[in-house]
Structures are given as C-alpha cells and as structure tokens.
Design a protein around this motif. Structure first.
Motif, PDB file in Angstrom:
ATOM      1  N   GLN A 101     -16.452 -49.609 -13.992  1.00 60.47           N
ATOM      2  CA  GLN A 101     -16.158 -51.092 -14.719  1.00 60.47           C
ATOM      3  C   GLN A 101     -14.617 -50.825 -14.765  1.00 60.47           C
ATOM      4  N   GLY A 102     -13.841 -49.994 -14.012  1.00 64.79           N
ATOM      5  CA  GLY A 102     -12.332 -50.021 -14.279  1.00 64.79           C
ATOM      6  C   GLY A 102     -12.069 -49.322 -15.336  1.00 64.79           C
ATOM      7  N   LYS A 103     -12.775 -48.438 -15.800  1.00 66.81           N
ATOM      8  CA  LYS A 103     -12.298 -47.630 -17.060  1.00 66.81           C
ATOM      9  C   LYS A 103     -12.381 -46.314 -16.649  1.00 66.81           C
ATOM     10  N   ALA A 104     -11.762 -45.834 -15.632  1.00 66.56           N
ATOM     11  CA  ALA A 104     -11.615 -44.566 -14.797  1.00 66.56           C
ATOM     12  C   ALA A 104     -10.872 -43.608 -15.772  1.00 66.56           C
ATOM     13  N   ALA A 105      -9.709 -44.380 -16.091  1.00 66.58           N
ATOM     14  CA  ALA A 105      -8.641 -43.639 -16.998  1.00 66.58           C
ATOM     15  C   ALA A 105      -9.196 -43.232 -18.393  1.00 66.58           C
ATOM     16  N   ASP A 106      -9.701 -44.284 -18.963  1.00 68.29           N
ATOM     17  CA  ASP A 106     -10.389 -43.882 -20.272  1.00 68.29           C
ATOM     18  C   ASP A 106     -11.589 -42.654 -20.007  1.00 68.29           C
ATOM     19  N   ALA A 107     -12.235 -42.895 -19.160  1.00 71.16           N
ATOM     20  CA  ALA A 107     -13.473 -41.989 -18.866  1.00 71.16           C
ATOM     21  C   ALA A 107     -12.859 -40.440 -18.649  1.00 71.16           C
ATOM     22  N   LEU A 108     -11.639 -40.308 -17.884  1.00 77.05           N
ATOM     23  CA  LEU A 108     -10.904 -39.093 -17.642  1.00 77.05           C
ATOM     24  C   LEU A 108     -10.429 -38.506 -18.796  1.00 77.05           C
ATOM     25  N   ALA A 109      -9.821 -39.415 -19.562  1.00 73.52           N
ATOM     26  CA  ALA A 109      -8.914 -38.930 -20.922  1.00 73.52           C
ATOM     27  C   ALA A 109     -10.099 -38.724 -22.077  1.00 73.52           C
ATOM     28  N   ILE A 110     -11.085 -39.365 -21.989  1.00 72.99           N
ATOM     29  CA  ILE A 110     -12.281 -39.061 -23.080  1.00 72.99           C
ATOM     30  C   ILE A 110     -13.047 -37.646 -22.843  1.00 72.99           C
ATOM     31  N   SER A 111     -13.115 -37.657 -21.325  1.00 73.92           N
ATOM     32  CA  SER A 111     -13.849 -36.193 -21.180  1.00 73.92           C
ATOM     33  C   SER A 111     -12.888 -34.851 -21.321  1.00 73.92           C
TER      34      SER A 111
ATOM     35  N   PHE B 179     -11.378 -30.324 -24.451  1.00 75.97           N
ATOM     36  CA  PHE B 179     -10.528 -29.528 -25.030  1.00 75.97           C
ATOM     37  C   PHE B 179     -11.217 -29.151 -26.315  1.00 75.97           C
ATOM     38  N   PHE B 180     -11.704 -30.340 -26.951  1.00 77.18           N
ATOM     39  CA  PHE B 180     -12.260 -29.995 -28.422  1.00 77.18           C
ATOM     40  C   PHE B 180     -13.592 -29.099 -28.361  1.00 77.18           C
ATOM     41  N   GLY B 181     -14.377 -29.333 -27.440  1.00 75.66           N
ATOM     42  CA  GLY B 181     -15.592 -28.425 -27.206  1.00 75.66           C
ATOM     43  C   GLY B 181     -15.154 -27.020 -26.813  1.00 75.66           C
ATOM     44  N   ALA B 182     -14.035 -26.683 -25.903  1.00 69.07           N
ATOM     45  CA  ALA B 182     -13.635 -25.507 -25.690  1.00 69.07           C
ATOM     46  C   ALA B 182     -13.140 -24.892 -26.856  1.00 69.07           C
TER      47      ALA B 182
ATOM     48  N   SER C 158      -6.665 -45.637 -23.274  1.00 71.43           N
ATOM     49  CA  SER C 158      -6.703 -46.317 -24.473  1.00 71.43           C
ATOM     50  C   SER C 158      -6.783 -45.284 -25.647  1.00 71.43           C
ATOM     51  N   VAL C 159      -6.289 -45.244 -26.592  1.00 68.22           N
ATOM     52  CA  VAL C 159      -6.364 -44.174 -27.695  1.00 68.22           C
ATOM     53  C   VAL C 159      -7.933 -44.537 -28.439  1.00 68.22           C
ATOM     54  N   ARG C 160      -7.909 -45.771 -28.590  1.00 67.32           N
ATOM     55  CA  ARG C 160      -9.096 -46.208 -29.330  1.00 67.32           C
ATOM     56  C   ARG C 160     -10.164 -46.157 -28.906  1.00 67.32           C
ATOM     57  N   ALA C 161     -10.381 -45.873 -27.492  1.00 63.47           N
ATOM     58  CA  ALA C 161     -11.806 -45.341 -26.830  1.00 63.47           C
ATOM     59  C   ALA C 161     -11.927 -44.120 -26.935  1.00 63.47           C
ATOM     60  N   ILE C 162     -10.851 -43.438 -27.107  1.00 65.79           N
ATOM     61  CA  ILE C 162     -11.171 -41.750 -27.240  1.00 65.79           C
ATOM     62  C   ILE C 162     -11.342 -41.434 -28.725  1.00 65.79           C
ATOM     63  N   TRP C 163     -10.948 -42.257 -29.731  1.00 62.63           N
ATOM     64  CA  TRP C 163     -11.392 -42.173 -31.306  1.00 62.63           C
ATOM     65  C   TRP C 163     -12.739 -42.376 -31.482  1.00 62.63           C
ATOM     66  N   SER C 164     -13.253 -43.437 -30.725  1.00 62.87           N
ATOM     67  CA  SER C 164     -14.517 -44.174 -30.909  1.00 62.87           C
ATOM     68  C   SER C 164     -15.582 -42.968 -30.596  1.00 62.87           C
ATOM     69  N   THR C 165     -15.350 -41.997 -29.772  1.00 60.07           N
ATOM     70  CA  THR C 165     -16.285 -40.842 -29.324  1.00 60.07           C
ATOM     71  C   THR C 165     -16.199 -39.728 -30.050  1.00 60.07           C
TER      72      THR C 165
ATOM     73  N   PRO D  57     -19.202 -44.767 -23.276  1.00 61.39           N
ATOM     74  CA  PRO D  57     -18.314 -43.465 -23.468  1.00 61.39           C
ATOM     75  C   PRO D  57     -18.813 -42.349 -24.174  1.00 61.39           C
ATOM     76  N   ARG D  58     -19.589 -42.342 -25.210  1.00 60.84           N
ATOM     77  CA  ARG D  58     -20.337 -41.441 -25.847  1.00 60.84           C
ATOM     78  C   ARG D  58     -20.937 -40.369 -24.916  1.00 60.84           C
ATOM     79  N   GLY D  59     -21.409 -41.101 -23.807  1.00 64.01           N
ATOM     80  CA  GLY D  59     -22.529 -40.310 -22.935  1.00 64.01           C
ATOM     81  C   GLY D  59     -21.437 -39.638 -21.932  1.00 64.01           C
ATOM     82  N   VAL D  60     -20.076 -39.945 -21.942  1.00 64.25           N
ATOM     83  CA  VAL D  60     -19.101 -38.827 -21.147  1.00 64.25           C
ATOM     84  C   VAL D  60     -18.872 -37.799 -22.014  1.00 64.25           C
ATOM     85  N   ALA D  61     -18.595 -38.202 -23.366  1.00 62.07           N
ATOM     86  CA  ALA D  61     -17.892 -37.221 -24.221  1.00 62.07           C
ATOM     87  C   ALA D  61     -18.882 -35.983 -24.590  1.00 62.07           C
TER      88      ALA D  61
END
Lengths: 143, 504
Positions: free
Chosen positions: B105-115, B120-123, B244-251, B299-303
């Motif tokens: 869907q063109g949100k590769a950068a978001d997906a990579l950043a979210i993951s 980072f958080f999980g580890a 986008s920081v918002r996408a990350i925060w939403s997860t 995005p939550r399914g990636v996070a």
C-alpha cells in the motif's frame, strides 16, 4: 515408509549402542561406571524408534531424481574441497568450491567463475592477512 | 538492588573500545544475516562461532559479538518479511502477514519503522527482565544438587521441542540421538574410550561446533537444492526512510502487549522466538481486530509479533545463563560456544564471572540502541544487500563454514565430520525431526551423565536418591505435565487433520 525405515535404522544403531555401551567397565572409580549411561539412553531410543516403525507419523517427500543428482553433486564438491584443501591450497580449492556450488545452485557458469575469482582471494586475504588465521596459499602439490 | 551495581560494572566492561567495535560489527552482521532469506539466526551464529574462536577474543567479547548478531538477526528478519514477503528467518513469519500488505500500500517506510521501534521496545523489555530475573533464578539454582540437575536436563529435553504439535516421539528421539553422540570419546570419569572405533580423532568426542555447522549450514545447502532455483521478486522500493510518527504511536499498546507475551514465551523452556511471535500476533488479533483489518496491512499486526519475537529472544537468554539450559535453538548454539570457551553457564556463572554476565547484559542495552539507530537510516542499504541471489550467497557461506571449522583443529577429519553431520541434519529435517534437541543432547550429555554418576556416588549406588529432593520431584512433575500436554496436542492435531481429510 521413510519414517518406518528411519525407525528401523535408528533402532539398529541404538541397539548396537546399548550392547556395546553395556560392556564398558572400569575396575575402580565411581559406583555407576561408564556402562550404565549408554544403557539409560539406548533403551528409550530403542523403544521410541520401534514405536515409529509400528506407528509412523508424517509424510516425507523426497526430491525428484534431477534434484537428487544436484544434491549428490554438491556433496561431492564439499567432500572434494575437504580433501583437496591441503594439496591445492586455500585460494585455488575455494575457487573450485565457490564455482562448483554456485553452478549446482543454478547460477550462470560465467557469473559463478567471476564470483569465485573475486571471493576466493578475497576470503584468503581476509582470513589469512587481516584476521591472522594461517591458510596456505599454495598447497602440497606446488612445492 | 545489587544488580544495578553489577550492571554499572557491566557497562564499564561493555564500553571498552574492542567491545563497542564488536557490538557494532555484530549488530550490522546480524541484521544482514537476518535479512537474507535462507540464513537464519541459528545458521548465522553457528557459522560465526568457530571464527570467533579463531580471532582469540575472550569469552566476554565473543559472547557480546554473538549476542549482538543474535539480536541483530531478530531485527533483520522483518526487513525481507516486509519488502519481499519472504521471512528472513523463522520468527519473522508472522510479520509477513501484515507487513507485506502495508508495503504494497506504499507504507513500507512506516511498516519498517513500526517494526523497528517494536523490536527495540520488545528487546528492551527482555533485557530489563534479564537484569531483574536472571539473578533470582540463579540464586534459586544454587540449591540444586547433582540429582536435581539430572532432573532439570530431562525437563529440558522434554520441553525443547516446544508444544508446536510435532510428534513428541520424534523430538525425544532427536535428544536421545544427541545424547548417544555425546557419549563418544574418553569417559570423563574413568578415562575409558567409548564408541571411538579406535579412531584417535574421536577420543576428544565430537566437537559440538563441528556438528552444529554441519547440521545447520551444510544441511541448509542440501535443502536449497531440493527445489528449482527461482528468481525472487524484486523488493518493494522505498521512497524515504522517514516514517510518520503518528503511525508508530498508534501501535503503542500492541507493542506493550506483544512484548509481555513474547517475554513470557521466551523464558519458558523450549518456546523461543518463533512461538513468541506467533503467540503475540494471535493475542493481538483477538484483542484488537475489531474491523477485520488484520492480515490486510494493520500496523498493529506488524508491531505485535515483532515486539514479541524480540522479547522472546531476549527472554530465552535467562534460562540459558542462569540454569545452563537454553530456551531456543539459537541460545543452544550460544551455549555451545560458551562450553567450548570453558565457561559453564549456570548459577555459579553469576558468582564466578560477573564481568561476563553483566558485561553481556550492558552490551545488550547498548546493542538495542545501536540496532535502532542502525536500522532506520540504513534500511536502504540492507534492502539492496538482501537481493544477493542464493546461488551467490550459499557458496560463500559454505566457504566460510569450512574456514571456521578448519581453524578449530586444522584437521581434515573435522571437515569430513561436518559434511556427515550435514547429511544427517538433512535426513532428520526431511523426517520432521527437529535438530535443536539433538544439539542440546550433544551439549548437555556429558554434564547430564556426570551429574547422574555424582548423585549415585553420593548415595553409594542407591537409585532412590534421584527422587529424594523436593526440587527434583517438582521437576519430574513438570516433565510429566509437559509430556502429557505435548502428547495430547499432537493427538488432537492429528485428529483434526484426519477430520479435514475425510471432509474434503
């Protein structure tokens, strides 16, 4: 069928293992001696493998003949590398390994040769020169 | 709060220039190994172990390097999951479910950043858990006698196969094969050669590292040769790496939940990172899939699975360091390295070598930060390196494996042994027999036998000693419960499969 055959093979190995293991004795030392642990391991292995012969589980699909040939070729190359490393020296033997495995894995021969020609000396330089692992440049056959 | 003082010392160890350099090198290599399809964390770490020996670093530095690789793999696995729809390693399978649709869907950068942030958080959760819980567990383990260790090893063999629904007989058989291989060589107590076939190469026993490289790396080449070589689809391109920081925060809640579930899964013996990511994905799906968006690029399914697998891989270090019993395949491989460096993990490790334990923990904190920083801007580089075709990658892997094994002993016999283990590993994998219990048996066999014989020496041959202490009774009870559970699950799975066959 494959699982059954594997069960038979493992059973035979475990039985031989238990039989020979039982015979190891030491006249002194600890209470248990060296012969008991092999029996403790071997007997459950015999029971489990026998149960796989009687009640096998899962299906195994072996590769078709052309792929089997490729696998055997790869094993021959790997074994050849182990035996020729000494006689040929590291860069030459590694060149052969990279070209061989590269072609077996479906790379274009010319590209595989280029890859080997680049990486065999590069790996030698990295390991021998930079990291200090002694690897012979030229093997026994060259002097 | 003693732990924090030790941790401060640990940072002093981790912050030496050599260790920082190794940490960065490990993080980079690990991310790359994780990102390359076909080279997973177990393979990667197994190939690198002999090289680490050859460099002659001390145990602490070697462990820092390999742990950085291990953590890096967990970060890297997601890159190919998201951009190629091919999991870079086993735990990253779940990330493909929502990551690849997001990228399309063109949100590769978001997906990579979210993951990346989720990883980072999980580890980090896992490393904090390691700081807090590992010393507790080690303190408890001080009370273990020889008979208790014997019971613990049995529990480890029963649980290492996990509850994945594979035939539990095969898992146990694999462990027993490992134990059989472990008895070859001079008997450590009486000095009698066993199963050496009068071959002096076998007097020292089978070197676990040689077996590992063969079982994992060589068998992987044989597995790859089974199928026709296919050209991989080109990865989805990246316009920018700025998410986008918002996408990350939403997860954020998905990340928190995933981390906790994953951490618990990791600490449990035999679960490891794969189960961690599966469990956190399915929990997250149950908790928040209200509109049916999961599987379509939520995005939550990636996070959640990324947080889960990183938390689990950190959590798996806890039983490995404090009890000497690894919780996953990769930690089993790391145990092999420690044993080869004459470091016996277990409760005494925390007392005798606090430098090693806390240096490692501190470097894991630093490694996480390094990985996060490394991963966001350098993602373009990794995604380009990921395109190395298999035919070019695997010959290099084979060559490096040979160099590593050869450097241990300079013996051709070890190279032959490695190839034989490669064939064995391939056959066992084809038969659906997991290799990890075999490795564990090979590693722990000697110790298991020593503890059994010590216990019986103390009791003067009275077998009842094995069932005397409350610790061993508890461990045997757990073993029985776990065995029952896995048999039940395997039977249920088979019935379901049969039901499906008769329906269709």
């Amino acid at each position: 069928m494959s699982v059954r055959l594997a069960g038979v093979a493992i059973f035979m190995i475990a039985a031989l293992f238990t039989w020979y293991g039982r015979g190891y004795t030491a006249s002194f030392g600890d209470v248990l001696g060296p012969g008991v642990f092999p029996v403790i391991v071997g007997i459950p292995a015999m029971i489990l493998s026998a149960s796989l012969v009687v009640f096998p589980s899962g299906q195994v699909e072996w590769p078709e003949r052309p792929y089997l040939v490729r696998q055997l070729a790869a094993l021959a190359i790997l074994a050849g590398y182990a035996w020729l490393l000494g006689p040929l020296g590291f860069p030459l033997a590694t060149f052969g390994l990279i070209v061989g495995i590269g072609i077996v894995l479906g790379g274009a021969p010319l590209k595989a040769v280029i890859l080997g020609a680049l990486f065999a000396p590069a790996l030698w330089a990295l390991f021998d020169q930079v990291l200090g692992l002694p690897l012979a440049v030229l093997g026994d056959w060259f002097g | 709060m003693e732990s924090f003082l030790f941790l401060a010392d640990g940072f002093a160890v981790a912050l030496t220039p050599l260790n920082i350099a190794l940490l960065l090198l490990g993080c980079f290599t690990g991310t790359l190994i994780g990102a390359l399809p076909g080279l997973g964390p177990v393979n990667g770490v197994a190939i690198l172990i002999p090289l680490t020996f050859a460099f002659g670093f001390d145990a602490t530095s070697s462990l820092i390097l390999l742990s950085a690789v291990y953590f890096g793999c967990m970060y890297g696995g997601r890159i190919s999951s998201i951009l190629l729809n091919i999991p870079g390693d086993e735990p990253a399978v779940m990330t493909t479910l929502d990551g690849y649709p997001m990228a399309k869907q063109g949100k590769a950068a978001d997906a990579l950043a979210i993951s990346g942030v989720a990883s980072f958080f999980g580890a980090t959760v896992a490393v904090v858990g390691l700081t807090l819980f590992a010393p507790l567990l080690a303190g408890l383990a001080i009370y273990f006698g020889p008979a208790d260790y014997f019971a613990l090893y049995i529990l480890a063999f029963v649980t290492i196969g996990g509850i994945a629904g594979v035939d539990p007989r095969k898992t146990l058989l694999s462990a027993l094969i490992g134990l059989m291989i472990a008895t070859a060589g001079l008997d450590p107590i009486s000095g009698i050669p066993r199963f050496t076939f009068d071959n002096y190469h076998l007097y020292d026993g089978v070197d676990a590292i040689v077996a590992l490289v063969g079982l994992f790396a060589i068998s992987e080449i044989l597995m790859l040769l089974e199928k026709a070589a296919k050209d991989r689809a080109a990865p989805i391109g990246l316009d920018s790496w700025l998410p986008s920081v918002r996408a990350i925060w939403s997860t954020r809640w998905a990340v928190v939940r995933g981390s906790i579930v994953g951490f618990i899964a990791g600490v449990l013996p035999g679960a490891g990172a794969s189960l961690g990511s599966v469990m956190s994905y399915s929990m997250e799906k149950q908790a928040s899939d209200k509109n049916g968006t999961f599987g379509k690029g939520d995005p939550r399914g990636v996070a959640a699975p990324e947080a889960g697998n990183n938390a689990a891989s950190g959590g798996a270090l806890i039983p490995m360091l404090s009890l000497g019993v690894p919780g996953s395949g990769t930690t089993a491989v790391m145990l092999a390295m420690l044993i080869s460096l004459n470091v016996q993990p277990g409760p005494l490790l925390f007392e005798r070598q606090p430098d090693l334990v806390w240096g490692l923990v501190a470097s894991l904190y630093l490694g996480n930060v390094a990985l996060l920083i490394l991963n966001l801007p350098m993602i373009g580089l990794f995604s380009r390196l990921m395109m190395v075709p298999t035919w070019a990658l695997m010959p290099i892997v084979a060559a490096v494996s040979f160099v590593g094994v050869f450097s241990i002993s300079n013996s051709i016999f070890d190279l032959e042994l490695m190839i034989m283990f490669g064939v064995l590993g391939y056959l066992l994998r084809k038969l659906d027999i997991s290799l990890v219990p075999l490795v564990l048996g090979l590693l722990l066999g000697g110790d298991m036998e020593r503890n059994l014989r010590r216990a019986l020496s103390i009791s003067d041959g009275e077998w009842g000693v094995l069932l005397e202490s409350p610790i061993s009774l508890t461990l045997y009870a757990l073993t029985a419960v776990f065995l029952g559970l896995s048999v039940w699950l395997a039977r249920r799975d088979r019935k379901r499969r049969q039901a499906r066959l008769t329906e269709g």
